[in-house]
Scaffold this active site. Structure first.
Site, PDB file in Angstrom:
ATOM      1  NE  ARG A 520      -2.220  -1.258   3.506  1.00  0.00           N
ATOM      2  CZ  ARG A 520      -2.907  -2.270   4.050  1.00  0.00           C
ATOM      3  NH1 ARG A 520      -4.185  -2.380   3.783  1.00  0.00           N
ATOM      4  NH2 ARG A 520      -2.306  -3.118   4.839  1.00  0.00           N
ATOM      5  CB  SER A 584       6.555  -6.185   6.879  1.00  0.00           C
ATOM      6  OG  SER A 584       5.747  -5.032   6.856  1.00  0.00           O
ATOM      7  CG  ASP A 635       4.778  -5.676   9.657  1.00  0.00           C
ATOM      8  OD1 ASP A 635       4.195  -6.534   8.976  1.00  0.00           O
ATOM      9  OD2 ASP A 635       5.725  -5.934  10.428  1.00  0.00           O
TER      10      ASP A 635
HETATM   11  C1  0WK Z   1      -1.523  -4.481   7.800  1.00  0.00           C
HETATM   12  C2  0WK Z   1      -0.374  -3.534   8.048  1.00  0.00           C
HETATM   13  C3  0WK Z   1       0.873  -4.017   7.346  1.00  0.00           C
HETATM   14  C4  0WK Z   1       1.177  -5.422   7.776  1.00  0.00           C
HETATM   15  C5  0WK Z   1      -0.012  -6.284   7.512  1.00  0.00           C
HETATM   16  C6  0WK Z   1       0.236  -7.660   8.022  1.00  0.00           C
HETATM   17  O1  0WK Z   1      -0.700  -2.258   7.565  1.00  0.00           O
HETATM   18  O2  0WK Z   1       1.944  -3.183   7.626  1.00  0.00           O
HETATM   19  O3  0WK Z   1       2.306  -5.900   7.125  1.00  0.00           O
HETATM   20  O4  0WK Z   1      -1.149  -5.781   8.186  1.00  0.00           O
HETATM   21  O5  0WK Z   1      -0.843  -8.469   7.751  1.00  0.00           O
HETATM   22  P1  0WK Z   1      -0.962  -9.329   6.441  1.00  0.00           P
HETATM   23  O6  0WK Z   1      -1.349  -8.422   5.359  1.00  0.00           O
HETATM   24  O7  0WK Z   1       0.343  -9.989   6.230  1.00  0.00           O
HETATM   25  O8  0WK Z   1      -2.012 -10.303   6.759  1.00  0.00           O
HETATM   26  C1  BGC Z   2       9.007 -10.533   9.155  1.00  0.00           C
HETATM   27  C2  BGC Z   2       8.722  -9.434  10.152  1.00  0.00           C
HETATM   28  C3  BGC Z   2       7.304  -8.934   9.971  1.00  0.00           C
HETATM   29  C4  BGC Z   2       6.332 -10.106  10.014  1.00  0.00           C
HETATM   30  C5  BGC Z   2       4.914  -9.665   9.850  1.00  0.00           C
HETATM   31  C6  BGC Z   2       7.940 -11.602   9.209  1.00  0.00           C
HETATM   32  O1  BGC Z   2       8.141 -12.532   8.219  1.00  0.00           O
HETATM   33  O2  BGC Z   2      10.266 -11.116   9.439  1.00  0.00           O
HETATM   34  O3  BGC Z   2       9.624  -8.385   9.998  1.00  0.00           O
HETATM   35  O4  BGC Z   2       7.029  -8.049  11.007  1.00  0.00           O
HETATM   36  O5  BGC Z   2       6.647 -11.029   9.013  1.00  0.00           O
HETATM   37  O6  BGC Z   2       4.666  -9.106   8.639  1.00  0.00           O
END
Ligand code: 0WK
Ligand code: BGC
Ligand code: 0WK
Ligand code: BGC
Length: 893
Positions: A520, A584, A635
């Site tokens: 994003r 992240s 993140d």
């Molecule tokens: C939303 C946050 C972003 C993070 C994500 C993690 O804005 O920074 O990396 O959540 O959740 P995912 O999209 O991996 O499920």
């Molecule tokens: C990364 C982290 C991150 C997490 C959640 C992991 O794979 O090593 O830096 O915070 O994923 O997105």
């Protein structure tokens, strides 16, 4: 001169012999019983005659006997015999193969046995509650095997509807209902503990499994106790009521019903009919009423009354005596060895004065009745063993029968007569009878272990979670300490974020949010009219596989292009804006905007980036587009800051999404890698790598190892691979494939789609887990993978999804518990009050939040933790960090 007395005695003797002769079975009789039993066995197995067969041949969904690989800790219930028992069973395999059990016996009062179904199951749950209290196991969500010793029509290992009550039970609203559901409902009503009811088994099946654990030749289970019944391993091709022809399944014969179609009326006597008419289930269980402990005494009583009425017994025939016989409880048959004196003593207890002759006759009647019972069971057993022998096309066969039941155990002659009868009627079978020492509860636990074989290792008790919490706590310390940091798995990376938002932040920022499931770009305006407000506009951009697996240059060029596009659309191309970059992945930061990627995780694998400063790489790509990268944040840090904006107590940030990770505010004096002792700094723990040094090998399963082997970064992020959204779907897929290959699921059929990695996604797991519509979802999702799951397959799949996601929630609760207990110690307070900011698709989508909260509160009871879901993602937080960085930079010193 034969006296009149002698003649009268001889006549009476003849009458008694005539009466007992009707209860004596010739070898022809027994052969006929065997043949008729065989016919009924076949009729019960065949689809076209099953419904009218008197021997119901109920499928048990147990496909094999134990093979010694079973292990784990299980709860078991044993209901339906003389005693109701609750047990905990610990099974070990390998060189330390053993089974340790502890049980408690609870009474089932008559008014409960014959009350309402709800009262009965509430009573059962109350006993379980007492047992769990006694064992201190109320918080351990153990799998449970339920021995339910009544005829149940099963449609799966954990689904069985009661056909009809037998023995002394008659509770209302139970017949036709699923006994597992009724138990689950009762547990819900009590709302005190959680249990996973994995299997419901008949006591014959439990007994077979218990004995098969010691003797692999054991393929038959016999109960000769209050009731009477047999189960055995039948060829699937012969069980027409269940799909599939491969392999075997254990069939619960329910031979107690033999004769309900009048096929043994020729050997049933008027005493048997008396007993039947006086029973709770007249017309039912005719064979049982001629062979089992609940009725033998009653048959004897009927015969004694008859002989007394005819003046052949207790001739001191006073009305009182007659009445005594009328209302005494059924006599238990005395053993031969019991001297006649003892017989008289028993009769005395019943208020019956008896002569020596009387005692001889009573003893004879008892002997005749129990002999017939043993012979009948022998004839039935001969039919079973001969069927198995013919199933295997053998002339000779050795086989073992596991036996339990007070009649078999306590009666002096029953077992011998039974064995002799089998030998006589099935000479081509060498049948060994093994008494079950531990009851069927152990068998139920073994079945649960077989079913649960792949899942038990995923069930983590609170003790284990506490232990994981301690291990993680140690790793936190190792990561913070400069001596041990290089070898620590949990890297404890300084973020240079020293405080959460204090409300003074303001400005217009761009935030990049890379690394979660969506890339994003956001515009974040933080302003201060009356109160601080944040406005955000965002756009999601693709991160195609070829980009994230390509070169680093291409990746950052892609980020720069998207940024350019975004600024175009936002019409801010000419504006000089500060950028907060949520990246992240594990980075070693030297300052807010200098951050070196340690290693890629999740789906990313772009070359030439690991070890590099990502701000430099991005700046190169951006080529002075009029933006300034002020801060790089993880993140988790962004999430903590975002939630800190609304709740000043927020000092922990967690992501449970594609990946998983946590950060928290640590005392600077504890962070050896950063100068200074005053104040705090946010530490990015990178807990995803917990266990990369082998510290979690004892809880990692073969599926976790398979996931790791097939991942982009084998040997790394082992904790993440056990708990995060990128891997949970795949974990479930691997378990489904394994259980299908073992014939536990989908009748062993697997489609290429289900064999394809990544085809079963975490979003599938979450929708299947939902209790209400989950089963339909399972059917749809598996259907889309070309599978045709049966209803029970769907239940099993839902169960597996629950177990896998439960483990994830529990493990994250353990590591979070490690951070919370450290925070509490840092603050030196007896109780910790704090807020945890959370984000991530797994946490948001899955019904998993509730479990996480519950487990955290159990593992860290001296804490008041508020879980705050980050509504607006980590970018708001990134903007906050950027605002602070900007303020620090522009502050006029
Ligand atoms: C939303 C946050 C972003 C993070 C994500 C993690 O804005 O920074 O990396 O959540 O959740 P995912 O999209 O991996 O499920
Ligand atoms: C990364 C982290 C991150 C997490 C959640 C992991 O794979 O090593 O830096 O915070 O994923 O997105
Ligand atoms: C002990 C078993 C139980 C079974 C009982 C039967 O553990 O499952 O129901 O034997 O014997 P009874 O107690 O009826 O004599
Ligand atoms: C029940 C069986 C049970 C047997 C022995 C019978 O009354 O119908 O399910 O196995 O008793 O307990």
């Amino acid at each position: 001169m034969v006296t009149a007395v002698a003649q009268r005695l001889a006549a009476q003797r003849r009458e008694i012999n005539d009466t007992l002769a009707r209860l004596s079975l010739s070898s022809e009789n027994l052969q006929q019983v065997k043949d008729k039993m065989r016919v009924e066995l076949e009729r019960g197995l065949r689809k076209d005659s099953h419904s009218t067969a008197s021997v119901k041949m109920l499928p048990s969904f147990v496909y094999r006997t134990p093979n010694g690989t079973e292990r784990g800790k299980y709860l078991a219930l044993d209901l339906g015999g003389t005693n109701f028992r609750v047990l905990v069973v610990k099974i070990r395999s390998g060189i330390r193969k053993s089974v340790r059990m502890y049980n408690k016996i609870y009474a089932i009062p008559l008014e409960i046995m014959q009350g309402t179904g709800e009262e009965l199951f509430d009573h059962i749950v109350q006993c379980i509650s007492d047992f769990l209290d006694y064992m201190g196991m109320k918080n351990t969500r153990l799998p449970l095997g339920f021995t339910f010793s009544f005829p149940c029509r099963q449609t799966g290992i954990d689904k069985g509807s009661l056909v009809s009550w037998t023995k002394g039970f008659k509770a209302t609203d139970c017949e036709g209902n699923d006994v597992v559901e009724m138990l689950r409902e009762a547990i819900k009503r009590r709302n005190e503990f959680d249990l996973d009811i994995v299997a419901v088994v008949n006591d014959t099946v439990g007994t077979m499994m218990t004995c098969a654990y010691e003797d692999p030749k054991c393929e038959i289970g016999l109960i000769a106790g209050t009731g009477s019944n047999v189960c055995y391993m039948e060829e699937m091709r012969n069980i027409e009521m269940v799909e599939g022809d491969e392999g075997q399944m254990c069939v619960n014969t329910e031979w107690g019903g033999f004769g309900e179609n009048d096929c043994i009326e020729d050997i049933r006597t008027r005493f048997d009919r008396e007993v039947d008419e006086g029973s709770l289930n007249n017309g039912k269980q005719r064979f049982e009423k001629m062979t089992s402990g609940m009725y033998l005494g009653e048959i004897v009583r009927q015969i004694l009354i008859d002989l007394t009425r005819r003046g052949l017994l207790f001739r001191v025939n006073t009305p009182q005596v007659y009445k005594n016989i009328k209302c005494v409880t059924p006599l238990s048959p005395p053993s031969d060895r019991l001297a006649l004196l003892q017989v008289r003593a028993i009769l005395q207890q019943l208020g019956l004065d008896s002569t020596c002759d009387d005692s001889i006759i009573v003893k004879e009647v008892c002997g005749t009745v129990s002999r017939r019972a043993a012979q009948l069971c022998g004839a039935g057993m001969a039919a079973i063993v001969d069927k198995i022998r013919e199933n295997r096309g053998r002339n000779q066969m050795n086989i073992t029968v596991g036996v339990d039941g007070t009649l078999y155990k306590l009666h002096p002659h029953f077992s011998r007569i039974l064995k002799d009868t089998v030998k006589a009627l099935a000479p081509q079978c060498d049948v060994e009878f093994v008494l079950s020492e531990d009851g069927s509860g152990k068998g139920a636990a073994l079945i649960t272990a077989v079913i649960d074989k792949y899942l038990y290792a995923m069930r983590l008790s609170d003790e284990t979670l506490m232990d994981i919490m301690k291990r993680f706590r140690r790793e936190l310390g190792n990561g913070l300490c400069s001596d041990t940091n290089p070898t620590a798995t949990v890297k404890m990376l300084p973020t240079f974020v020293r405080s959460i938002p204090d409300g003074s932040e303001k400005g217009d920022f761009i935030a990049l949010d890379l690394g979660g499931s969506a890339f994003r770009i956001l515009r974040v305006k933080v302003s201060h009219e009356k109160k601080q407000t944040v406005q955000m506009e965002s756009q999601i951009y693709d991160t195609p596989e070829d980009i994230i697996h390509g070169s680093g240059t291409r990746l950052f060029d892609h980020v720069a292009e998207c940024l350019g596009d975004f600024m175009e659309k936002q019409n801010i191309k000419d504006k000089k804006l500060s950028v907060g970059f949520t990246f992240s992945f594990p980075c070693a930061q030297t300052k807010l905007n200098e951050s070196y990627l340690l290693t890629w995780t999740k789906r990313f694998k772009a070359s030439g980036v690991e070890g590099m400063d990502i701000v430099t790489l991005l700046n190169k790509a951006i080529k002075k587009r009029g933006v300034d990268i002020m801060a790089v944040v993880n993140d988790t840090v962004g999430t903590m800051m975002t939630c800190g904006f609304d709740d000043q107590r927020c000092e922990v940030g967690i992501i449970i999404g594609t990946g998983t990770n946590a950060c928290y505010m640590e005392e600077l004096r504890h962070i050896d890698l950063v100068e200074g002792d005053e104040g705090r700094m946010c530490i990015n723990t990178e807990w995803g790598a917990f266990g990369d040094d082998g510290m979690l090998e004892d809880i990692r399963t073969e599926f976790d190892r398979e996931i790791d082997r097939g991942s982009l970064n084998p040997g790394k992020q082992l904790f993440e691979k056990m708990v995060s959204g990128m891997y949970i779907g795949e974990l479930v897929r691997l378990i489904l494939v394994k259980m299908a290959k073992e014939g536990f699921l989908f009748e062993g059929r697997i489609t290429p789609e289900l064999l394809t990695k990544g085809k079963f996604e975490t979003k599938h797991v979450s929708s299947i887990e939902k209790s209400k519509e989950g089963l339909t979802k399972a059917k749809d999702i598996l259907g889309r993978l070309g599978m045709e799951p049966s209803a029970d397959d769907c239940i099993a799949v839902q169960h597996i999804c629950t177990i896998v996601s439960h483990r994830s929630a529990n493990l994250i609760a353990a590591t979070l518990g490690g951070i919370l207990s450290r925070l509490k110690d840092n603050k030196g307070n007896p109780r910790l009050r704090t807020t945890v900011g959370i984000d991530g698709s797994l946490y948001k989508m899955h019904p998993y939040a509730r479990r996480l909260h519950k487990t955290v509160r159990r593992l860290v009871p001296e804490s008041d933790v508020r879980f705050l879901l980050s509504e607006s993602g980590s970018s708001k937080g990134a903007a906050m960090v950027t605002a602070v960085a900007y303020r620090l930079l522009t502050r006029v010193v």
